[in-house]
Design a protein around this motif. Structure first.
Motif, short mmCIF file in Angstrom:
data_model
loop_
_atom_site.label_atom_id
_atom_site.label_comp_id
_atom_site.label_asym_id
_atom_site.label_seq_id
_atom_site.Cartn_x
_atom_site.Cartn_y
_atom_site.Cartn_z
N VAL A 23 0.86 -1.18 0.00
CA VAL A 23 0.00 0.00 0.00
C VAL A 23 0.89 1.23 0.00
CG1 VAL A 23 -1.81 1.27 1.23
CG2 VAL A 23 -1.77 -1.23 1.33
N ARG A 24 0.73 2.08 -1.01
CA ARG A 24 1.47 3.35 -1.06
C ARG A 24 0.53 4.44 -0.56
NH1 ARG A 24 5.53 4.70 -5.56
NH2 ARG A 24 6.58 3.28 -4.12
N TYR A 25 1.04 5.27 0.37
CA TYR A 25 0.21 6.32 0.94
C TYR A 25 1.03 7.57 1.22
CZ TYR A 25 2.01 4.48 5.41
OH TYR A 25 2.83 4.06 6.44
N ARG A 26 0.29 8.69 1.31
CA ARG A 26 0.94 9.99 1.52
C ARG A 26 1.39 10.16 2.97
NH1 ARG A 26 -3.77 11.79 0.10
NH2 ARG A 26 -4.24 11.63 -2.08
N ILE A 27 2.56 10.76 3.12
CA ILE A 27 3.05 11.20 4.42
C ILE A 27 3.58 12.62 4.22
CG2 ILE A 27 3.65 8.90 5.28
CD1 ILE A 27 6.59 9.55 4.55
N ASP A 28 3.90 13.32 5.31
CA ASP A 28 4.47 14.66 5.18
C ASP A 28 5.74 14.58 4.34
OD1 ASP A 28 2.50 15.80 6.71
OD2 ASP A 28 3.66 15.73 8.57
N GLY A 29 5.77 15.33 3.26
CA GLY A 29 6.97 15.39 2.43
C GLY A 29 7.04 14.34 1.33
N GLY A 30 6.01 13.52 1.14
CA GLY A 30 6.07 12.54 0.06
C GLY A 30 5.17 11.35 0.26
N PHE A 31 5.71 10.18 -0.07
CA PHE A 31 4.97 8.93 -0.01
C PHE A 31 5.81 7.86 0.70
CE2 PHE A 31 3.66 11.15 -3.83
CZ PHE A 31 2.28 11.13 -3.73
N THR A 32 5.13 6.83 1.19
CA THR A 32 5.82 5.66 1.74
C THR A 32 4.97 4.44 1.45
OG1 THR A 32 7.00 4.80 3.66
CG2 THR A 32 4.82 5.75 4.07
N ASP A 33 5.56 3.27 1.62
CA ASP A 33 4.87 2.02 1.35
C ASP A 33 4.78 1.17 2.61
OD1 ASP A 33 4.73 2.59 -1.40
OD2 ASP A 33 6.67 1.66 -1.78
N ALA A 34 3.70 0.41 2.70
CA ALA A 34 3.56 -0.62 3.73
C ALA A 34 3.43 -1.95 3.00
CB ALA A 34 2.34 -0.35 4.60
N LEU A 35 4.32 -2.88 3.27
CA LEU A 35 4.32 -4.20 2.64
C LEU A 35 4.08 -5.24 3.71
CD1 LEU A 35 4.96 -6.18 0.29
CD2 LEU A 35 7.36 -6.01 0.97
N GLY A 36 3.04 -6.04 3.54
CA GLY A 36 2.75 -7.08 4.52
C GLY A 36 1.36 -7.65 4.32
N ASP A 37 0.84 -8.27 5.37
CA ASP A 37 -0.46 -8.92 5.32
C ASP A 37 -1.55 -7.96 5.75
OD1 ASP A 37 0.67 -11.37 4.56
OD2 ASP A 37 1.10 -11.88 6.65
N LEU A 38 -2.61 -7.88 4.95
CA LEU A 38 -3.76 -7.05 5.29
C LEU A 38 -4.48 -7.70 6.46
CD1 LEU A 38 -5.57 -4.62 4.49
CD2 LEU A 38 -6.88 -6.26 3.10
N LEU A 39 -4.61 -6.98 7.56
CA LEU A 39 -5.32 -7.50 8.73
C LEU A 39 -6.80 -7.19 8.64
CD1 LEU A 39 -2.91 -6.75 11.70
CD2 LEU A 39 -3.17 -8.85 10.38
N GLU A 40 -7.12 -5.94 8.27
CA GLU A 40 -8.52 -5.54 8.16
C GLU A 40 -8.62 -4.25 7.37
OE1 GLU A 40 -10.25 -4.67 11.94
OE2 GLU A 40 -8.57 -3.43 12.57
N CYS A 41 -9.82 -3.99 6.87
CA CYS A 41 -10.09 -2.74 6.17
C CYS A 41 -11.49 -2.31 6.54
CB CYS A 41 -9.94 -2.92 4.66
SG CYS A 41 -10.12 -1.36 3.78
N GLY A 42 -11.58 -1.15 7.16
CA GLY A 42 -12.88 -0.60 7.56
C GLY A 42 -13.28 0.53 6.64
N ALA A 43 -14.24 1.32 7.09
CA ALA A 43 -14.75 2.42 6.27
C ALA A 43 -13.73 3.53 6.07
CB ALA A 43 -16.01 2.99 6.92
N GLY A 44 -12.86 3.74 7.06
CA GLY A 44 -11.94 4.87 6.96
C GLY A 44 -10.47 4.53 7.03
N GLU A 45 -10.13 3.27 7.37
CA GLU A 45 -8.72 2.92 7.51
C GLU A 45 -8.51 1.43 7.28
OE1 GLU A 45 -8.03 4.34 11.47
OE2 GLU A 45 -8.52 2.40 12.35
N CYS A 46 -7.26 1.09 6.99
CA CYS A 46 -6.89 -0.32 6.87
C CYS A 46 -5.65 -0.55 7.73
CB CYS A 46 -6.64 -0.72 5.42
SG CYS A 46 -5.19 0.02 4.67
N THR A 47 -5.43 -1.82 8.09
CA THR A 47 -4.28 -2.18 8.90
C THR A 47 -3.49 -3.24 8.16
OG1 THR A 47 -5.56 -1.76 10.91
CG2 THR A 47 -3.52 -3.00 11.16
#
Length: 81
Positions: A23-47
């Motif tokens: 998952v690529r997502y915005r952070i202050d100053g750019g972007f970062t990635d999270a690589l791993g197992d999806l635990l859950e995804c709700g209406a406003g966030e995922c883990t």
């Protein structure tokens, strides 16, 4: 015939927990990635469980997401000969 690709949010919402994702997502100053197992995804966030920690990502910050292959097996430590 027109095939539509789901948006990153749609992909995460429909992915089965335990799916290995990046998952690529915005952070202050750019972007970062999270690589791993999806635990859950709700209406406003995922883990995503990465190698070092569980990362909670606001879906409004997600710019890309996709399924990735399983992690390769870890190598044995080298021994001194």
């Amino acid at each position: 015939m027109s095939l539509t690709t789901p948006s990153p949010r749609e992909f995460l919402a429909s992915a089965t927990p335990g799916t290995r994702v990046v998952v690529r997502y915005r952070i202050d100053g750019g972007f970062t990635d999270a690589l791993g197992d999806l635990l859950e995804c709700g209406a406003g966030e995922c883990t995503v469980r990465t190698r070092s920690a569980d990362v909670v990502i606001a879906l409004e910050l997600v710019v890309a997401a996709k399924q990735v292959p399983p992690a390769p097996p870890r190598r044995r430590p080298r021994t001194e000969a």
